[in-house]
Motif scaffolding. Structure first.
Motif, PDB file in Angstrom:
ATOM      1  N   SER B  39      -3.215 101.505  74.568  1.00 46.99           N
ATOM      2  CA  SER B  39      -2.801 100.427  73.839  1.00 46.99           C
ATOM      3  C   SER B  39      -2.118 100.967  72.338  1.00 46.99           C
ATOM      4  O   SER B  39      -1.320 100.211  72.094  1.00 46.99           O
ATOM      5  CB  SER B  39      -3.839  99.374  73.751  1.00 46.99           C
ATOM      6  N   LYS B  40      -2.487 102.116  72.011  1.00 45.67           N
ATOM      7  CA  LYS B  40      -1.975 102.711  70.751  1.00 45.67           C
ATOM      8  C   LYS B  40      -0.961 103.671  70.943  1.00 45.67           C
ATOM      9  O   LYS B  40      -0.471 104.388  70.112  1.00 45.67           O
ATOM     10  CB  LYS B  40      -3.083 103.302  70.164  1.00 45.67           C
ATOM     11  N   LYS B  41      -0.396 103.707  72.256  1.00 42.54           N
ATOM     12  CA  LYS B  41       0.701 104.277  72.645  1.00 42.54           C
ATOM     13  C   LYS B  41       0.254 105.923  72.657  1.00 42.54           C
ATOM     14  O   LYS B  41       1.339 106.581  72.945  1.00 42.54           O
ATOM     15  CB  LYS B  41       2.113 104.143  71.616  1.00 42.54           C
ATOM     16  N   GLU B  82     -12.079  98.309  85.148  1.00 42.89           N
ATOM     17  CA  GLU B  82     -12.754  98.034  83.869  1.00 42.89           C
ATOM     18  C   GLU B  82     -11.618  97.613  82.864  1.00 42.89           C
ATOM     19  O   GLU B  82     -10.350  98.075  83.051  1.00 42.89           O
ATOM     20  CB  GLU B  82     -13.549  99.044  83.326  1.00 42.89           C
ATOM     21  N   LEU B  83     -12.088  96.813  82.027  1.00 44.10           N
ATOM     22  CA  LEU B  83     -10.954  96.402  80.793  1.00 44.10           C
ATOM     23  C   LEU B  83     -10.355  97.467  80.098  1.00 44.10           C
ATOM     24  O   LEU B  83      -9.160  97.409  79.883  1.00 44.10           O
ATOM     25  CB  LEU B  83     -11.635  95.345  79.940  1.00 44.10           C
ATOM     26  N   GLY B  84     -11.173  98.445  80.098  1.00 43.95           N
ATOM     27  CA  GLY B  84     -10.381  99.814  79.298  1.00 43.95           C
ATOM     28  C   GLY B  84      -9.582 100.779  80.045  1.00 43.95           C
ATOM     29  O   GLY B  84      -8.905 101.560  79.626  1.00 43.95           O
ATOM     30  N   ASP B  85      -9.499 100.260  81.511  1.00 39.95           N
ATOM     31  CA  ASP B  85      -8.434 100.759  82.301  1.00 39.95           C
ATOM     32  C   ASP B  85      -7.171 100.199  81.990  1.00 39.95           C
ATOM     33  O   ASP B  85      -6.010 100.856  82.333  1.00 39.95           O
ATOM     34  CB  ASP B  85      -8.840 100.654  83.671  1.00 39.95           C
ATOM     35  N   SER B  86      -6.795  99.147  81.385  1.00 37.58           N
ATOM     36  CA  SER B  86      -5.579  98.665  80.949  1.00 37.58           C
ATOM     37  C   SER B  86      -4.882  99.596  80.025  1.00 37.58           C
ATOM     38  O   SER B  86      -5.110 100.273  79.098  1.00 37.58           O
ATOM     39  CB  SER B  86      -5.811  97.317  80.151  1.00 37.58           C
ATOM     40  N   ALA B  87      -3.564  99.993  80.610  1.00 36.23           N
ATOM     41  CA  ALA B  87      -2.907 101.061  79.818  1.00 36.23           C
ATOM     42  C   ALA B  87      -1.505 100.982  80.689  1.00 36.23           C
ATOM     43  O   ALA B  87      -1.196 100.345  81.848  1.00 36.23           O
ATOM     44  CB  ALA B  87      -3.446 102.478  79.917  1.00 36.23           C
ATOM     45  N   VAL B  88      -0.637 101.922  80.493  1.00 32.34           N
ATOM     46  CA  VAL B  88       0.491 102.228  81.126  1.00 32.34           C
ATOM     47  C   VAL B  88       0.545 103.510  81.631  1.00 32.34           C
ATOM     48  O   VAL B  88       0.195 104.377  81.185  1.00 32.34           O
ATOM     49  CB  VAL B  88       1.861 102.245  80.143  1.00 32.34           C
ATOM     50  N   TYR B  89       0.650 103.739  83.004  1.00 33.56           N
ATOM     51  CA  TYR B  89       0.363 104.986  83.697  1.00 33.56           C
ATOM     52  C   TYR B  89       1.758 105.454  84.085  1.00 33.56           C
ATOM     53  O   TYR B  89       2.624 104.682  84.753  1.00 33.56           O
ATOM     54  CB  TYR B  89      -0.485 104.555  84.827  1.00 33.56           C
ATOM     55  N   PHE B  90       1.980 106.676  83.693  1.00 28.48           N
ATOM     56  CA  PHE B  90       3.213 107.314  83.965  1.00 28.48           C
ATOM     57  C   PHE B  90       3.093 108.315  85.079  1.00 28.48           C
ATOM     58  O   PHE B  90       2.230 109.155  84.877  1.00 28.48           O
ATOM     59  CB  PHE B  90       3.747 107.938  82.719  1.00 28.48           C
ATOM     60  N   CYS B  91       3.882 108.403  86.078  1.00 27.43           N
ATOM     61  CA  CYS B  91       3.890 109.519  86.863  1.00 27.43           C
ATOM     62  C   CYS B  91       4.978 110.471  86.595  1.00 27.43           C
ATOM     63  O   CYS B  91       6.120 109.966  85.927  1.00 27.43           O
ATOM     64  CB  CYS B  91       4.181 109.001  88.391  1.00 27.43           C
ATOM     65  N   SER B 107       9.117 105.192  85.101  1.00 31.88           N
ATOM     66  CA  SER B 107       9.383 104.133  84.259  1.00 31.88           C
ATOM     67  C   SER B 107       8.076 103.585  83.953  1.00 31.88           C
ATOM     68  O   SER B 107       8.065 102.717  83.155  1.00 31.88           O
ATOM     69  CB  SER B 107      10.478 103.385  84.719  1.00 31.88           C
ATOM     70  N   GLY B 108       6.844 104.046  84.572  1.00 33.11           N
ATOM     71  CA  GLY B 108       5.651 103.536  84.089  1.00 33.11           C
ATOM     72  C   GLY B 108       5.287 102.302  84.835  1.00 33.11           C
ATOM     73  O   GLY B 108       5.984 101.509  85.578  1.00 33.11           O
ATOM     74  N   THR B 109       4.027 102.306  85.111  1.00 38.50           N
ATOM     75  CA  THR B 109       3.385 100.909  85.642  1.00 38.50           C
ATOM     76  C   THR B 109       2.195 100.393  84.578  1.00 38.50           C
ATOM     77  O   THR B 109       1.317 101.011  84.185  1.00 38.50           O
ATOM     78  CB  THR B 109       2.392 101.515  86.765  1.00 38.50           C
ATOM     79  N   GLN B 110       2.322  99.210  83.883  1.00 40.51           N
ATOM     80  CA  GLN B 110       1.784  98.658  83.146  1.00 40.51           C
ATOM     81  C   GLN B 110       0.530  97.901  83.758  1.00 40.51           C
ATOM     82  O   GLN B 110       0.969  96.848  84.495  1.00 40.51           O
ATOM     83  CB  GLN B 110       2.387  97.861  82.300  1.00 40.51           C
ATOM     84  N   LEU B 111      -0.732  98.360  83.698  1.00 41.70           N
ATOM     85  CA  LEU B 111      -1.654  97.820  84.397  1.00 41.70           C
ATOM     86  C   LEU B 111      -2.660  97.036  83.222  1.00 41.70           C
ATOM     87  O   LEU B 111      -3.032  97.377  82.181  1.00 41.70           O
ATOM     88  CB  LEU B 111      -2.578  98.960  84.980  1.00 41.70           C
ATOM     89  N   SER B 112      -2.925  95.681  83.548  1.00 41.68           N
ATOM     90  CA  SER B 112      -3.531  94.867  82.772  1.00 41.68           C
ATOM     91  C   SER B 112      -4.801  94.288  83.531  1.00 41.68           C
ATOM     92  O   SER B 112      -4.667  93.817  84.890  1.00 41.68           O
ATOM     93  CB  SER B 112      -2.859  93.280  82.377  1.00 41.68           C
ATOM     94  N   VAL B 113      -6.047  94.744  83.289  1.00 41.63           N
ATOM     95  CA  VAL B 113      -7.234  94.443  83.760  1.00 41.63           C
ATOM     96  C   VAL B 113      -7.861  93.156  82.983  1.00 41.63           C
ATOM     97  O   VAL B 113      -8.054  93.091  81.863  1.00 41.63           O
ATOM     98  CB  VAL B 113      -8.107  95.492  83.877  1.00 41.63           C
ATOM     99  N   LEU B 114      -7.847  91.866  83.649  1.00 34.17           N
ATOM    100  CA  LEU B 114      -8.525  90.827  82.655  1.00 34.17           C
ATOM    101  C   LEU B 114     -10.043  90.606  83.211  1.00 34.17           C
ATOM    102  O   LEU B 114     -10.566  91.015  84.326  1.00 34.17           O
ATOM    103  CB  LEU B 114      -7.725  89.442  83.357  1.00 34.17           C
TER     104      LEU B 114
END
Lengths: 118, 114
Positions: B39-41, B82-91, B107-114
């Motif tokens: 989340s902090k890039k 888990e909540l902490g897995d929320s991030a952008v994942y780049f291949c 181009s990334g996959t934005q994963l949001s865990v609620l």
């Protein structure tokens, strides 16, 4: 371990002006590559410019140039004639040249957010 | 035409679920990677595969399991999100070895865990 430090979390520049983004790194290796990546709001990681450590000449790509100071372990990016499309996060990155693994493991800095003011 | 393609681009899911992100490259590269941007890039490598063989495995929870069925594909499966897995994942992909090769990012996959 290698580290990359970008000391400017945010920068701004007036359109058509010049801005310099700072990057320092720490390594005990003598042969490595340094990179600047741009990440616009689209999220895409775009390679802006690359420098091989064994080359003394600073790399340039159109309006982008670097100031590579190997002894000081400094690698700054200069953007000339800034354009609105330059607004993005900019990441400095390091890669050892001979990792023994042959793979492209980049160590990134924390990024600098560049705003361009019309 | 896309050199490195990831699916999905966005993924919203509940805690505890299992999800997968797929990655494919059509560049003829033999090495593929997963990077995580928090989340902090901050971007950090997670895994690297060369010719389907795991090369780099950074300190990542074992809930994350990469799978490479062939050189052109590297999927990321995440168990018990888990909540902490929320991030952008780049291949990303590249050619193995040193020299003038470039790294190509998806181009990334934005994963949001609620």
């Amino acid at each position: 371990a290698q580290t990359v430090t970008q000391s400017q979390p945010e920068m701004s520049v007036q359109e058509a002006e010049t801005v310099t983004l700072s990057c320092t790194y720490d390594t005990s290796e003598s042969d490595y590559y340094l990179f600047w990546y741009k990440q616009p709001p689209s999220r895409q990681m775009i390679l802006v410019i690359r420098q091989e450590a064994y080359k003394q000449q600073n790399a340039t790509e159109n309006r982008f140039s670097v100031n590579f100071q190997k002894a000081a372990k400094s690698f700054s990016l200069k953007i000339s004639d800034s354009q609105l499309g330059d607004a993005a996060m900019y990441f400095c990155a390091y890669r050892i040249a001979y990792s023994g693994a042959g793979s492209y493991q980049l160590t990134f800095g924390k990024g600098t957010k560049l705003s361009v003011i019309p | 035409d896309t050199a490195v393609s990831q699916t999905p681009k966005y993924l919203v899911t509940q805690m505890g679920n299992d999800k997968s992100i797929k990655c494919e490259q059509n560049l003829g590269h033999d090495t593929m990677y997963w990077y995580k941007q928090d989340s902090k890039k901050f971007l950090k490598i997670m895994f690297s595969y060369n010719n389907k063989e795991l090369i780099i495995n950074e300190t990542v929870p074992n809930r994350f399991s990469p799978k490479s069925p062939d050189k052109a594909h590297l999927n990321l499966h995440i168990n018990s999100l888990e909540l902490g897995d929320s991030a952008v994942y780049f291949c990303a992909s590249s050619l193995w070895g040193v020299g003038d090769e470039k790294l190509f990012f998806g181009s990334g996959t934005q994963l949001s865990v609620l």
